[in-house]
Design a protein around this motif. Structure first.
Motif, PDB file in Angstrom:
ATOM      1  N   LEU A  44       8.971  -0.901  17.058  1.00  0.00           N
ATOM      2  CA  LEU A  44       7.612  -1.029  16.530  1.00  0.00           C
ATOM      3  C   LEU A  44       6.994  -2.347  16.985  1.00  0.00           C
ATOM      4  O   LEU A  44       7.629  -3.398  16.927  1.00  0.00           O
ATOM      5  CB  LEU A  44       7.623  -0.970  15.001  1.00  0.00           C
ATOM      6  CG  LEU A  44       8.130   0.318  14.348  1.00  0.00           C
ATOM      7  CD1 LEU A  44       8.058   0.191  12.835  1.00  0.00           C
ATOM      8  CD2 LEU A  44       7.328   1.517  14.819  1.00  0.00           C
ATOM      9  N   LEU A  56       4.900  -2.680   4.654  1.00  0.00           N
ATOM     10  CA  LEU A  56       4.873  -1.899   5.889  1.00  0.00           C
ATOM     11  C   LEU A  56       5.175  -0.451   5.532  1.00  0.00           C
ATOM     12  O   LEU A  56       6.259  -0.136   5.048  1.00  0.00           O
ATOM     13  CB  LEU A  56       5.910  -2.435   6.876  1.00  0.00           C
ATOM     14  CG  LEU A  56       6.174  -1.592   8.128  1.00  0.00           C
ATOM     15  CD1 LEU A  56       4.899  -1.386   8.939  1.00  0.00           C
ATOM     16  CD2 LEU A  56       7.263  -2.238   8.981  1.00  0.00           C
ATOM     17  N   ARG A  57       4.206   0.408   5.742  1.00  0.00           N
ATOM     18  CA  ARG A  57       4.369   1.834   5.457  1.00  0.00           C
ATOM     19  C   ARG A  57       4.456   2.584   6.780  1.00  0.00           C
ATOM     20  O   ARG A  57       3.535   2.520   7.597  1.00  0.00           O
ATOM     21  CB  ARG A  57       3.204   2.367   4.630  1.00  0.00           C
ATOM     22  CG  ARG A  57       3.287   3.874   4.338  1.00  0.00           C
ATOM     23  CD  ARG A  57       2.060   4.345   3.574  1.00  0.00           C
ATOM     24  NE  ARG A  57       1.997   5.793   3.469  1.00  0.00           N
ATOM     25  CZ  ARG A  57       2.516   6.510   2.472  1.00  0.00           C
ATOM     26  NH1 ARG A  57       3.154   5.889   1.491  1.00  0.00           N
ATOM     27  NH2 ARG A  57       2.404   7.826   2.445  1.00  0.00           N
ATOM     28  N   LEU A  58       5.565   3.249   6.970  1.00  0.00           N
ATOM     29  CA  LEU A  58       5.795   4.035   8.176  1.00  0.00           C
ATOM     30  C   LEU A  58       5.817   5.510   7.801  1.00  0.00           C
ATOM     31  O   LEU A  58       6.550   5.917   6.897  1.00  0.00           O
ATOM     32  CB  LEU A  58       7.125   3.640   8.813  1.00  0.00           C
ATOM     33  CG  LEU A  58       7.564   4.435  10.047  1.00  0.00           C
ATOM     34  CD1 LEU A  58       6.682   4.091  11.242  1.00  0.00           C
ATOM     35  CD2 LEU A  58       9.028   4.161  10.369  1.00  0.00           C
ATOM     36  N   TYR A  60       6.337   9.389   9.473  1.00  0.00           N
ATOM     37  CA  TYR A  60       6.882   9.927  10.715  1.00  0.00           C
ATOM     38  C   TYR A  60       7.302  11.386  10.587  1.00  0.00           C
ATOM     39  O   TYR A  60       7.510  11.913   9.490  1.00  0.00           O
ATOM     40  CB  TYR A  60       8.062   9.073  11.196  1.00  0.00           C
ATOM     41  CG  TYR A  60       9.282   9.073  10.307  1.00  0.00           C
ATOM     42  CD1 TYR A  60      10.358   9.927  10.567  1.00  0.00           C
ATOM     43  CD2 TYR A  60       9.392   8.209   9.218  1.00  0.00           C
ATOM     44  CE1 TYR A  60      11.495   9.916   9.774  1.00  0.00           C
ATOM     45  CE2 TYR A  60      10.520   8.191   8.418  1.00  0.00           C
ATOM     46  CZ  TYR A  60      11.572   9.044   8.698  1.00  0.00           C
ATOM     47  OH  TYR A  60      12.702   9.042   7.912  1.00  0.00           O
ATOM     48  N   TRP A  67       1.935   3.629  11.429  1.00  0.00           N
ATOM     49  CA  TRP A  67       2.301   2.601  10.472  1.00  0.00           C
ATOM     50  C   TRP A  67       1.067   1.827  10.031  1.00  0.00           C
ATOM     51  O   TRP A  67       0.038   1.811  10.707  1.00  0.00           O
ATOM     52  CB  TRP A  67       3.353   1.652  11.043  1.00  0.00           C
ATOM     53  CG  TRP A  67       2.951   0.910  12.293  1.00  0.00           C
ATOM     54  CD1 TRP A  67       3.184   1.282  13.583  1.00  0.00           C
ATOM     55  CD2 TRP A  67       2.248  -0.339  12.355  1.00  0.00           C
ATOM     56  NE1 TRP A  67       2.675   0.352  14.455  1.00  0.00           N
ATOM     57  CE2 TRP A  67       2.096  -0.656  13.728  1.00  0.00           C
ATOM     58  CE3 TRP A  67       1.738  -1.210  11.403  1.00  0.00           C
ATOM     59  CZ2 TRP A  67       1.453  -1.809  14.160  1.00  0.00           C
ATOM     60  CZ3 TRP A  67       1.087  -2.367  11.823  1.00  0.00           C
ATOM     61  CH2 TRP A  67       0.961  -2.654  13.188  1.00  0.00           C
TER      62      TRP A  67
END
Length: 204
Positions: A44, A56-58, A60, A67
């Motif tokens: 990232l 931090l929001r991911l 997927y 993100w």
């Protein structure tokens, strides 16, 4: 559509406990996308170096991700209730949290919601739980999601796993809600006397 999420603490250009988050992503891919190489957090390209804690929001799926970084402010509660639920599965960090949001919307935002199953304490809606007895911290044997902060603390022998029923709470003086953004050392410590009652989910 991104069916999975990962919430992480990002500060000074680093993801805190990145190996624990990567392990959870690896397990998710192994379960749901066994023929695809997992997303690598080290790949990232994050740009915030403010020095403040960021969430931090991911999000997927098998092939794509997105993100976001946002300032993080922990939620503080004035009181707590226990909701007894059954047949609730959140063993992977799914993005579909409608059930949790439904429960959250039923109560004031200053009321924390602890979950139990068959009278065994499991989690808070967004956190694992640690109870304090003397100078020792105990985390619940039963959980909905085996959080990264919980795993980190267990691997470093900072907490112990104990079977904690709803009738065992009075044996503890205080408790903390822990997750990736709320480490045990700095999480708010609440008195167990703030836990007032239990409500069965089917009675809501």
């Amino acid at each position: 559509m991104f069916p999975f999420i990962e919430s992480m603490s990002y500060i000074k250009g680093k993801i805190l406990h990145i190996d624990f988050h990567q392990d959870r992503i690896n397990r998710t891919f192994k379960k749901y996308y066994p023929y695809t190489k997992p997303l690598l957090l080290h790949s990232l390209h994050l740009t915030d170096n403010s020095g403040f804690i960021q969430k931090l929001r991911l999000e997927y799926n098998q092939h794509n991700f997105k993100w976001s970084l946002n300032p993080y402010q922990p939620t503080l509660f004035k009181n707590f209730i226990i909701i007894e639920t059954e047949h609730l599965n959140y063993s992977y960090k799914y993005s579909d949290r409608l059930f949790f949001q439904h429960i959250r919307n039923l109560f004031p935002k200053e009321t924390g919601i602890l979950l139990s199953c068959h009278n065994q304490i499991s989690d808070e809606l967004n956190s694992n739980i640690c109870f304090k007895k003397s100078d020792n911290w105990h985390t619940t044997e039963h959980f909905l999601l085996n959080g990264t902060q919980r795993n980190y603390l267990l691997s470093n022998n900072k907490i112990n796993i104990v079977n904690i029923g709803i009738y065992d709470i009075h044996n503890y003086s205080t408790f903390k809600l822990i997750n990736a953004l709320n480490p045990l050392d700095t999480a708010t410590e609440y008195s167990t006397q703030l836990i007032s009652k239990m409500i069965k989910y089917d009675k809501l």
